[in-house]
Design an enzyme around this catalytic site. Structure first.
Site, PDB file in Angstrom:
ATOM      1  N   PRO A 144       0.677  -1.089  -0.031  1.00  0.00           N
ATOM      2  CA  PRO A 144       0.169   0.021   0.341  1.00  0.00           C
ATOM      3  C   PRO A 144       1.315   1.199   0.537  1.00  0.00           C
ATOM      4  O   PRO A 144       1.659   1.383   0.640  1.00  0.00           O
ATOM      5  CB  PRO A 144      -0.645  -0.317   1.388  1.00  0.00           C
ATOM      6  CG  PRO A 144      -0.594  -1.106   1.691  1.00  0.00           C
ATOM      7  CD  PRO A 144       0.396  -1.738   1.324  1.00  0.00           C
ATOM      8  N   CYS A 145       0.173   2.485  -0.705  1.00  0.00           N
ATOM      9  CA  CYS A 145       0.949   3.634  -0.723  1.00  0.00           C
ATOM     10  C   CYS A 145       0.991   4.585   0.500  1.00  0.00           C
ATOM     11  O   CYS A 145      -0.106   4.945   0.764  1.00  0.00           O
ATOM     12  CB  CYS A 145       0.987   4.060  -2.296  1.00  0.00           C
ATOM     13  SG  CYS A 145       1.772   6.165  -2.069  1.00  0.00           S
ATOM     14  N   GLN A 146       1.780   4.809   1.265  1.00  0.00           N
ATOM     15  CA  GLN A 146       1.449   5.440   2.348  1.00  0.00           C
ATOM     16  C   GLN A 146       2.668   6.750   1.941  1.00  0.00           C
ATOM     17  O   GLN A 146       4.233   6.576   2.198  1.00  0.00           O
ATOM     18  CB  GLN A 146       1.776   5.149   3.499  1.00  0.00           C
ATOM     19  CG  GLN A 146       0.866   3.872   3.649  1.00  0.00           C
ATOM     20  CD  GLN A 146       1.143   2.891   5.134  1.00  0.00           C
ATOM     21  OE1 GLN A 146       2.216   2.411   4.703  1.00  0.00           O
ATOM     22  NE2 GLN A 146       0.803   2.910   5.944  1.00  0.00           N
TER      23      GLN A 146
END
Length: 407
Positions: A144-146
């Site tokens: 996931p992109c954080q």
């Protein structure tokens, strides 16, 4: 037609017997460059352009990335979801040593279909992967992109703690395979002005990997009947001299008919399955939208009623009240098929795609069963990497590993 001697992109595609997406790609590649209609700036083509265009240039090329593995290559997959990428890797000849996934329904799906797979269910933070060191050829995952918090001029490995990319990098550092591969939404490339991706590259560099120039791969170029795009991030361990090359794209574009009906992609029509439905309040609008149309195809007063305040905002918002056409690839599937911002209406019936139709558009095999409720199934499929895209990427990894192991 815009004028007597000019054709819109749709008309030009019909004239040449091609898909509009093919003409857009030719435009980008400089093969058949569109003109711009002065009053609207729309792409148009002159009659002379189309009549003189070489049939040789317009011929669709089927590119094969297939390569036979020279060894039993092993994969550790993180953030595995319902198995889209894992199936693709399997089809490319790579072996799945273990998969980590936190969602219980996705884990049930993995176990239901591949009882022999080692599914590590739970939060990645709770697992150590050190036992796989020396046993795994590839670590991969759709992390996931954080966003990161920046400390100083260069983001370091320790600074990324608390993010899931840190856990992805930690697993790679514990295993140290010759190649690692992450995938994410295309928006990651420009997130925070490119700083987020730059931070990820610097972290992989710090733990011992040279990063190949990241690329956004369009699924429609890899035998997927869907306009889905994924950013691919590849790291090569610094002591490895083998060269990684991205899979070659195909010119042929598959469409919705290829996905749901018997043909080159599938040897039967899509199986009947359950799916969501639209409420009557929405159905009355979508009933009036033609295939390949959207909210602007409604009568003016209905446009205003459906869009409400959004009617007066700028931008096309072409995903709203959108009915897909049989002769085009589907727009990117989402986790919920009936959301107002991202409708994906069936061409002939006023309803969202069923779960099995969803799976076909993502090129899942018909015998791949999903666990959980209808909403959970849509979520699993919508989050997945298209199988055929995963397979083509898998071939590129096999080619790299064959070269690496031959030295």
């Amino acid at each position: 037609m815009v004028t007597k001697n000019h054709y819109t992109i749709g008309e030009a595609a019909e004239y040449l017997g091609k898909n509009p997406e093919t003409l857009r790609r030719w435009d980008q590649d400089g093969k058949l460059v569109a003109l711009r209609e002065p009053s609207s700036n729309y792409r148009v083509y002159s009659k002379e352009q189309l009549e003189s265009f070489s049939p040789f240039e317009s011929k669709e090329q089927l590119v094969s990335n297939y390569v036979e593995p020279n060894n039993d290559y092993q994969v550790l997959e993180l953030f595995a979801g319902a198995g889209g990428f894992a199936i693709g890797m399997e089809k490319a000849g790579l072996k799945c040593m273990a998969l980590n996934e936190v969602d219980k329904w996705a884990c049930q799906t993995l176990r239901k279909n591949r009882p022999n797979w080692n599914v590590l269910e739970g939060d990645i933070r709770d697992f150590s992967f050190k036992k796989y060191r020396g046993q795994v050829d590839l670590v991969t995952g759709g992390f996931p992109c954080q966003a990161f918090s920046y400390i100083g001029k260069k983001l370091g490995f320790k600074d990324a703690r608390g993010t899931l990319f840190y856990e992805f990098a930690r697993a790679i550092k514990e295993v140290m395979p010759p190649i690692c591969l992450g995938e994410n939404v295309k928006g990651l490339k420009n997130h925070d002005g490119g700083k987020t991706l730059a931070g990820m590259v610097s972290i992989l560099d710090e733990i011992g990997y040279d990063v190949v120039e990241p690329q956004v791969l369009k699924a429609i170029n890899y035998n997927v009947p869907q306009k889905r795009e994924r950013l691919i991030l590849v790291g090569i361990r610094k002591d490895v001299s083998a060269i990684y090359e991205y899979p070659s794209p195909n010119d042929k574009i598959f469409n919705l008919e290829d996905a749901l009906k018997k043909g080159d992609l599938f040897d039967s029509d899509v199986p009947i399955s359950k799916g969501s439905s639209y409420p009557e309040s929405k159905k009355k609008f979508l009933d009036l939208v033609p295939p390949k149309g959207y909210w602007r195809d409604l009568p003016l007063e209905m446009q205003k009623e459906y869009m409400q305040k959004s009617f007066y905002l700028g931008g096309g918002r072409t995903g709203m009240a959108r009915r897909i056409g049989w002769d085009e690839p589907c727009l990117t599937l989402t986790c919920s098929p009936a959301q107002k911002q991202t409708e994906r209406c069936h061409p002939d019936e006023t309803r969202p795609f069923t779960t099995r139709e969803y799976a076909r558009i993502q090129t899942f095999p018909d015998d791949w069963e999903f666990a959980g409720s209808i909403s959970q199934i849509y979520k699993q499929i919508g989050n997945a990497v298209p199988i055929n895209l995963g397979k083509e990427i898998g071939y590129s990894v096999v080619r790299f590993l064959n070269e690496y192991n031959s030295k």
